[in-house]
Design an enzyme around this catalytic site. Sequence first.
Site, PDB file in Angstrom:
ATOM      1  N   GLU A   1       0.806  -1.221   0.000  1.00  0.00           N
ATOM      2  CA  GLU A   1       0.000   0.000   0.000  1.00  0.00           C
ATOM      3  C   GLU A   1       0.843   1.278   0.000  1.00  0.00           C
ATOM      4  O   GLU A   1       0.300   2.375   0.020  1.00  0.00           O
ATOM      5  CB  GLU A   1      -0.961  -0.001   1.199  1.00  0.00           C
ATOM      6  CG  GLU A   1      -1.947  -1.150   1.200  1.00  0.00           C
ATOM      7  CD  GLU A   1      -2.923  -1.136   0.017  1.00  0.00           C
ATOM      8  OE1 GLU A   1      -3.122  -0.076  -0.600  1.00  0.00           O
ATOM      9  OE2 GLU A   1      -3.480  -2.195  -0.281  1.00  0.00           O
TER      10      GLU A   1
ATOM     11  N   TYR B   1      -7.033  -2.164 -14.090  1.00  0.00           N
ATOM     12  CA  TYR B   1      -7.254  -2.004 -12.647  1.00  0.00           C
ATOM     13  C   TYR B   1      -8.742  -2.137 -12.335  1.00  0.00           C
ATOM     14  O   TYR B   1      -9.145  -2.834 -11.403  1.00  0.00           O
ATOM     15  CB  TYR B   1      -6.716  -0.641 -12.198  1.00  0.00           C
ATOM     16  CG  TYR B   1      -6.761  -0.425 -10.700  1.00  0.00           C
ATOM     17  CD1 TYR B   1      -5.946  -1.162  -9.854  1.00  0.00           C
ATOM     18  CD2 TYR B   1      -7.603   0.527 -10.139  1.00  0.00           C
ATOM     19  CE1 TYR B   1      -5.972  -0.957  -8.480  1.00  0.00           C
ATOM     20  CE2 TYR B   1      -7.631   0.742  -8.766  1.00  0.00           C
ATOM     21  CZ  TYR B   1      -6.810  -0.004  -7.942  1.00  0.00           C
ATOM     22  OH  TYR B   1      -6.842   0.197  -6.590  1.00  0.00           O
TER      23      TYR B   1
END
Length: 188
Positions: free
Chosen positions: A98, A139
């Site tokens: 992340e 994505y």
Amino acid sequence: MANSGCKDVPGPDEESFLYFAYGSNLLTERIHLRNPSAAFFSVARLQDFKLDFGNSQGKTSQTWHGGIATIFQSPGDEVWGVVWKMNKSNLNSLDEQEGVKSGMYVVIEVKVATQEGREITCRSYLMTNYESAPPSPQYKKIICMGAKENGLPLEYQEKLKAIEPNDYTGKVAEEIEDIIKKGETQTL
């Protein structure tokens, strides 16, 4: 008493934590690339937040070639996602994925409601200092695959499908291309 809908995975203990995923980590195969301990816990809703896509510090993701998912507070809105129960040994790999060290995302604690109406506290991530930008088609596809795989509400799945992606047609990271190809062959 067993937790209905939580696939009999017990709640967090001293060895584990709960993580609320709303982006590419909705997809089991994607989260398992770096975090093999992730076990499905529940589908859940984060109230008074909205899903957005953006580029951290204005820089386009080299993995995804477009905006990546984040959430922001927005009264009356909701974000659906998956709660994963994970071993604490995967905390560093999840934070690394992340971009916590680089300042891309910050760790937040959120209270989410499971489909059974239980409220649970989870770890999640929020992008800081970003500019809104559409996601790449690849994505978006990973997010939609994950939403379908884990049975997020159909109305929410439709909202995800309606997101306008950018016009990127090149390749994304190879491990992600493999996941997309596998998903496409399974739906044929």
